[in-house]
Design an enzyme around this catalytic site. Sequence first.
Site, short mmCIF file in Angstrom:
data_model
loop_
_atom_site.label_atom_id
_atom_site.label_comp_id
_atom_site.label_asym_id
_atom_site.label_seq_id
_atom_site.Cartn_x
_atom_site.Cartn_y
_atom_site.Cartn_z
N ASP A 325 33.68 25.79 35.46
CA ASP A 325 33.58 27.31 34.74
C ASP A 325 34.28 28.25 35.89
OD1 ASP A 325 31.40 26.59 36.60
OD2 ASP A 325 30.57 28.58 36.30
N GLU A 326 34.78 29.25 35.40
CA GLU A 326 35.22 30.53 36.43
C GLU A 326 36.14 30.17 37.40
OE1 GLU A 326 31.54 33.53 35.74
OE2 GLU A 326 31.03 31.76 37.24
#
Length: 511
Positions: A325-326
């Site tokens: 993620d991210e």
Amino acid sequence: MKNKAALIFAIALGLLFQISCNTKIPTDLTKTSFIPVPVSVTATGNSFEVRESTIIFIQEELQQNGEYLANELNKIAGFSPEVITTDKLPANGIYLSLSEGVSDLGDEGYKLTIDKKLITISANKPAGCFNAIQTLLQTLPVKANLDETLEIATGVIRDFPEFGYRGAMLDVARHFFGVDDVKRYIDFLAAYKMNVLHLHLSDDQGWRIEIKSWPNLTTHGGSTQVGGGKGGFYSQEQYSEIVKYAQDRQIMIIPEIDMPGHTNAALASYAELNCDGKATELYTGTEVGFSTFCTDKEITYKFIDDVVRELAAITPGSYIHIGGDESHVTKEEDYIPFVNRVQKIVVSHGKKVVGWDEIANATLVENSTVQFWADVKNTTMGVKQNAKVIMSPASKAYLDMQYDSTSTFGLHWAGYIEVDAGYSWDPVTIVPGISKENILGIEAPLWSETVTNMDEIEYMVFPRLPGYAEIGWSASETRNWDEYKIRLAQHGKRFEANKIDFYRSALVPWE
Ligand code: TNX
């Protein structure tokens, strides 16, 4: 004198009245506030009394379950029933059995029959028996008074879950929580028939699992946390203790090593993992998306292979979570080949991949699972690649979201999640265009940027967790907030007896 006698009489009468009220014998099983609500409950109008002399009879494969039940009854009543192995149906007592005739109830389902003299649990697998025990325990108080008899209303319950994956996550990276805290968290899940604990073991602020071939990860990378506390980590032995504790409660541990972003703790521990060859500083803030592994250095993959190999060896469950993620500072043309290669590493160590929905941008290998948290497009892309989905919509299922604007802990970037909003959603309709067959189940993640100790964990988790458990277990047509909130209110006294520091939402009619 006459007055005194009258007074004594009145007191005696009052006492008698109180005792008879306390010992009101339950005879209607359908009146019990079960969470999650079972598939079917039929009452037969009598009651079974649990006594010190009650024996727990078990079939051999159910030793673990038998001991668990004896131990739980000991916590409630202060006596521990004898556990005896047998293949014959006894006339009295509690009988745990793996039997035919319940094959339609699946691996986690069970039939619980409560008669006047005998309680019978029939299941296909130990997991089903364990779930039946949780149902049985909800018919009893958490802690009995000494003068109380332990009566259970008679009847029959048939039950099985809607989804096979019913989980919660604990972020032990932003703030570290020790083994005892994790065990308590596992007990919370077990009580509501949840069967997965996802441990977020690494992030920018800390690396929390001992990797023997890269020892600096924990000695340095595990030495702090958000706000600059001393952090901590699990030795492999401690991790195994957590795994065993969870296994005994039919809960699978899924360990997550988040990458290529969320990796500052590793980058601070080993200079060679950075593209410029320089170790970063430890980080104790709460920003996200600023760190990345150097995706075109060979040493990065040697490192990941070592980490996954050591982790896979101590993880009996079938999944390793690779985060993903991210990764805002990893270029897309670097991110995709990175995820492709890391998936192969996980598979080479005999495990299946789970990743946050961003990993669907890569080429998913067979059996990879996408965890939906924010992006519908990513998730749809995952399903098109035949991936299964775990539903963790941040605006509904994030345990770190505040209840409302007055909540002391938590964040609200995905909105406020009052207890009703956390309960009232359907995993099947949350991402348009995908169907139930694509969905493994649900998971409620607790991120810990703002949560620093067990009391604060409890405040964010309760009373929302039982609602997530019910979304995972009970069919959507049987779920209804107005009916659920009455049952939830009854669990308030269970939270109190367990010394759980819960949020007393004004939406729930607590007693
Ligand atoms: C987003 S959800 C994150 C986490 C944060 C969380 C805080 C996800 C996959 N990433 O890094 O802790 O928000 O709510």
